[in-house]
Design an enzyme around this catalytic site. Structure first.
Site, mmCIF file in Angstrom:
data_model
loop_
_atom_site.group_PDB
_atom_site.id
_atom_site.type_symbol
_atom_site.label_atom_id
_atom_site.label_comp_id
_atom_site.label_asym_id
_atom_site.label_seq_id
_atom_site.Cartn_x
_atom_site.Cartn_y
_atom_site.Cartn_z
ATOM 1 N N GLU A 23 59.942 80.541 -28.252
ATOM 2 C CA GLU A 23 60.197 81.031 -29.406
ATOM 3 C C GLU A 23 61.358 80.631 -30.173
ATOM 4 O OE1 GLU A 23 59.199 85.425 -29.501
ATOM 5 O OE2 GLU A 23 57.612 85.152 -28.648
ATOM 6 N N HIS A 84 60.848 85.238 -36.065
ATOM 7 C CA HIS A 84 60.731 84.561 -34.783
ATOM 8 C C HIS A 84 59.332 83.921 -34.837
ATOM 9 C CE1 HIS A 84 58.539 88.299 -33.778
ATOM 10 N NE2 HIS A 84 58.202 87.767 -32.814
ATOM 11 N N HIS A 86 55.714 82.351 -32.769
ATOM 12 C CA HIS A 86 54.917 82.797 -31.606
ATOM 13 C C HIS A 86 54.141 81.598 -31.158
ATOM 14 C CE1 HIS A 86 54.029 87.437 -32.389
ATOM 15 N NE2 HIS A 86 55.040 87.177 -31.831
ATOM 16 N N ASP A 97 57.350 93.298 -29.802
ATOM 17 C CA ASP A 97 57.923 93.162 -31.023
ATOM 18 C C ASP A 97 58.225 94.582 -31.824
ATOM 19 O OD1 ASP A 97 57.997 90.547 -31.016
ATOM 20 O OD2 ASP A 97 56.144 90.457 -31.900
HETATM 21 ZN ZN ZN Z 1 56.840 88.158 -31.337
#
Ligand code: ZN
Length: 144
Positions: A23, A84, A86, A97
């Site tokens: 990530e 971010h 995935h 999250d």
């Molecule tokens: Zn996430």
């Protein structure tokens, strides 16, 4: 709504491709406008400090975040969101999250990266008044 330039939007998505299969994460600097619109003026890439599980977790070093916030304020920019990626998962927020999101009113942008290619980028606004009733709400993104 989140307004973002094409170059900033591309930078976010490319970052996710570069760190795949891990990530990526970063900070969105900009301003809160009166009409509920957030405008991104700068994207700051961060290192993912989650060495234990970087493929499905992210964390921004608090010291790095404080520095980004301070340098932003010197330019008249606020932290308006975070982003971010995935890797090989949908561009939808996870329970982790939500649990780790604490900036009310800010945008949380998630890009799904499938087999190394950025696919979908979604934004969610963290709403609520405290940790007990916080939630993510789908947020429109305008790329200009
Ligand atoms: Zn996430």
């Amino acid at each position: 709504m989140l307004t973002i330039s094409q170059s900033a939007y591309t930078s976010i998505r490319q970052h996710g491709e570069e760190t795949y299969p891990h990530e990526c994460c970063g900070v969105l600097l900009g301003r809160f406008d009166d009409n509920g619109v957030k405008t991104v003026t700068r994207v700051v890439r961060c290192g993912n400090t989650r060495a234990d599980s970087p493929h499905n977790r992210y964390n921004i070093d608090p010291r790095e975040l404080i520095r980004i916030q301070r340098e932003g304020r010197e330019r008249g920019e606020d932290i308006v969101g975070f982003y971010h990626s995935h890797p090989d998962h949908p561009a939808q927020w996870s329970s982790t999250d939500l649990a780790e999101a604490h900036w009310f009113g800010c945008s949380y942008v998630i890009t799904s990266v499938e087999k190394g290619m950025a696919v979908i980028t979604n934004s969610f606004e963290l709403t609520g008044s405290d940790e007990a009733d916080k939630m993510f709400v789908d947020e429109a993104t305008e790329v200009s």
